[in-house]
Design a protein around this motif. Structure first.
Motif, PDB file in Angstrom:
ATOM      1  N   SER A 129       0.870  -1.177   0.000  1.00 24.30           N
ATOM      2  CA  SER A 129       0.000   0.000   0.000  1.00 24.30           C
ATOM      3  C   SER A 129       0.906   1.226   0.000  1.00 24.30           C
ATOM      4  O   SER A 129       1.684   1.419   0.928  1.00 24.30           O
ATOM      5  N   ILE A 130       0.808   2.047  -1.045  1.00 27.08           N
ATOM      6  CA  ILE A 130       1.754   3.139  -1.258  1.00 27.08           C
ATOM      7  C   ILE A 130       1.042   4.486  -1.214  1.00 27.08           C
ATOM      8  O   ILE A 130       0.098   4.708  -1.976  1.00 27.08           O
ATOM      9  N   PRO A 131       1.491   5.423  -0.360  1.00 31.30           N
ATOM     10  CA  PRO A 131       0.842   6.734  -0.316  1.00 31.30           C
ATOM     11  C   PRO A 131       1.380   7.733  -1.343  1.00 31.30           C
ATOM     12  O   PRO A 131       0.738   8.729  -1.633  1.00 31.30           O
ATOM     13  N   ASP A 132       2.553   7.486  -1.905  1.00 32.27           N
ATOM     14  CA  ASP A 132       3.206   8.451  -2.782  1.00 32.27           C
ATOM     15  C   ASP A 132       2.926   8.122  -4.250  1.00 32.27           C
ATOM     16  O   ASP A 132       3.221   7.016  -4.705  1.00 32.27           O
ATOM     17  N   ASP A 133       2.373   9.090  -4.999  1.00 29.98           N
ATOM     18  CA  ASP A 133       2.014   8.864  -6.405  1.00 29.98           C
ATOM     19  C   ASP A 133       3.222   8.482  -7.260  1.00 29.98           C
ATOM     20  O   ASP A 133       3.156   7.547  -8.059  1.00 29.98           O
ATOM     21  N   GLN A 150      -6.986   2.737  -6.305  1.00 31.50           N
ATOM     22  CA  GLN A 150      -6.571   3.751  -5.347  1.00 31.50           C
ATOM     23  C   GLN A 150      -7.682   3.915  -4.328  1.00 31.50           C
ATOM     24  O   GLN A 150      -8.849   4.031  -4.672  1.00 31.50           O
ATOM     25  N   GLU A 151      -7.315   3.868  -3.048  1.00 30.86           N
ATOM     26  CA  GLU A 151      -8.251   4.082  -1.939  1.00 30.86           C
ATOM     27  C   GLU A 151      -7.814   5.334  -1.207  1.00 30.86           C
ATOM     28  O   GLU A 151      -6.805   5.315  -0.498  1.00 30.86           O
ATOM     29  N   GLY A 152      -8.529   6.421  -1.395  1.00 28.03           N
ATOM     30  CA  GLY A 152      -8.114   7.680  -0.792  1.00 28.03           C
ATOM     31  C   GLY A 152      -6.781   8.095  -1.374  1.00 28.03           C
ATOM     32  O   GLY A 152      -6.627   8.194  -2.594  1.00 28.03           O
ATOM     33  N   ASP A 153      -5.792   8.292  -0.517  1.00 32.44           N
ATOM     34  CA  ASP A 153      -4.466   8.686  -1.004  1.00 32.44           C
ATOM     35  C   ASP A 153      -3.509   7.500  -1.124  1.00 32.44           C
ATOM     36  O   ASP A 153      -2.319   7.680  -1.314  1.00 32.44           O
ATOM     37  N   ARG A 154      -4.018   6.268  -1.050  1.00 29.88           N
ATOM     38  CA  ARG A 154      -3.163   5.089  -1.091  1.00 29.88           C
ATOM     39  C   ARG A 154      -3.354   4.314  -2.391  1.00 29.88           C
ATOM     40  O   ARG A 154      -4.468   4.091  -2.834  1.00 29.88           O
ATOM     41  N   HIS A 155      -2.244   3.898  -2.976  1.00 32.50           N
ATOM     42  CA  HIS A 155      -2.251   3.052  -4.163  1.00 32.50           C
ATOM     43  C   HIS A 155      -2.067   1.616  -3.695  1.00 32.50           C
ATOM     44  O   HIS A 155      -1.087   1.307  -3.015  1.00 32.50           O
ATOM     45  N   LEU A 156      -3.010   0.743  -4.062  1.00 36.12           N
ATOM     46  CA  LEU A 156      -2.941  -0.662  -3.670  1.00 36.12           C
ATOM     47  C   LEU A 156      -2.347  -1.455  -4.826  1.00 36.12           C
ATOM     48  O   LEU A 156      -2.900  -1.481  -5.924  1.00 36.12           O
ATOM     49  N   LEU A 157      -1.216  -2.090  -4.558  1.00 42.20           N
ATOM     50  CA  LEU A 157      -0.466  -2.816  -5.577  1.00 42.20           C
ATOM     51  C   LEU A 157      -0.306  -4.271  -5.163  1.00 42.20           C
ATOM     52  O   LEU A 157      -0.274  -4.583  -3.977  1.00 42.20           O
ATOM     53  N   GLN A 158      -0.177  -5.142  -6.160  1.00 39.80           N
ATOM     54  CA  GLN A 158       0.017  -6.555  -5.842  1.00 39.80           C
ATOM     55  C   GLN A 158       0.789  -7.257  -6.949  1.00 39.80           C
ATOM     56  O   GLN A 158       0.861  -6.785  -8.086  1.00 39.80           O
ATOM     57  N   LEU A 159       1.333  -8.409  -6.591  1.00 37.89           N
ATOM     58  CA  LEU A 159       2.026  -9.310  -7.502  1.00 37.89           C
ATOM     59  C   LEU A 159       1.636 -10.737  -7.141  1.00 37.89           C
ATOM     60  O   LEU A 159       1.579 -11.069  -5.958  1.00 37.89           O
ATOM     61  N   PRO A 160       1.392 -11.588  -8.135  1.00 39.67           N
ATOM     62  CA  PRO A 160       1.153 -12.992  -7.803  1.00 39.67           C
ATOM     63  C   PRO A 160       2.483 -13.720  -7.625  1.00 39.67           C
ATOM     64  O   PRO A 160       3.434 -13.454  -8.354  1.00 39.67           O
ATOM     65  N   PRO A 161       2.580 -14.611  -6.641  1.00 34.16           N
ATOM     66  CA  PRO A 161       3.786 -15.446  -6.563  1.00 34.16           C
ATOM     67  C   PRO A 161       3.893 -16.300  -7.828  1.00 34.16           C
ATOM     68  O   PRO A 161       2.908 -16.885  -8.269  1.00 34.16           O
TER      69      PRO A 161
END
Length: 195
Positions: A129-133, A150-161
């Motif tokens: 979860s990243i707050p910086d654009d 994006q949830e509010g000011d947070r960017h939600l990122l993911q990677l599959p194993p």
């Protein structure tokens, strides 16, 4: 031929290198006009100096620490929905890279996806979860992470194993080990952002 990179847990002897890595990052942040929380960052590596056992792993190139990180298997981090929290996921809680080593974040991402794919019961996702654009754009564009939303000011990122065949030719590390059992950081150091 041995792999040019090595991954291993950080030990007390690594404290000087971890301190220097933080100093290089702070200098880079200052050059870019971004604030750095020196006290918080230093507190995360302090257990190395005092003989504690932080949950930090490191990526080394020729014995030089070029990245250090912590994962948290107990939560995907802030911003994820209730249903997403029910999925098996591991949170990349923090990742500090040496500004002079441009590809360290990508290498750590590749190693983590391969590492968790080889676990006996692999997680469904590696998340952060990243707050910086700008940082979120860098992680998706350069490190290969997928932006979920994006949830509010947070960017939600993911990677599959995913298994990364022949990655061991580039990065040597422990074969397969379970994700750490959770963070032991004091509550005052609990972070809600990602670096």
């Amino acid at each position: 031929m041995t792999a040019p990179y090595c991954v291993r847990p950080l030990a007390p002897d690594d404290f000087p290198q971890a301190s220097r890595l933080l100093a290089r990052r702070w200098s880079r942040e200052a050059d870019c006009g971004r604030p750095a929380d020196h006290e918080r960052d230093y507190a995360l590596i302090l257990p190395l100096r005092t003989g504690g056992h932080p949950q930090l792993d490191g990526l080394f190139e020729d014995e030089r620490l070029v990245a250090m990180w912590e994962v948290d298997p107990t939560s995907p981090g802030p911003g994820w929905s209730t249903s997403e929290r029910r999925e098996r996921s591991v949170c990349l809680f923090l990742l500090y890279t040496d500004p002079a080593h441009r590809h360290a974040g990508r290498l750590v991402s590749l190693w983590l996806t391969d590492h968790f794919a080889r676990a006996p019961r692999p997680p469904v996702w590696l998340r952060c979860s990243i707050p910086d654009d700008r940082l979120a754009a860098h992680i998706t564009g350069t490190w290969g992470w997928q932006k979920v939303r994006q949830e509010g000011d947070r960017h939600l990122l993911q990677l599959p194993p995913q298994l990364k065949l022949h990655l061991d030719l580039l990065i040597a590390g422990p074969p397969v080990c379970a994700a750490p059992g959770g963070s032991i950081r004091p509550p005052a150091l609990a972070r809600t952002d990602h670096s």
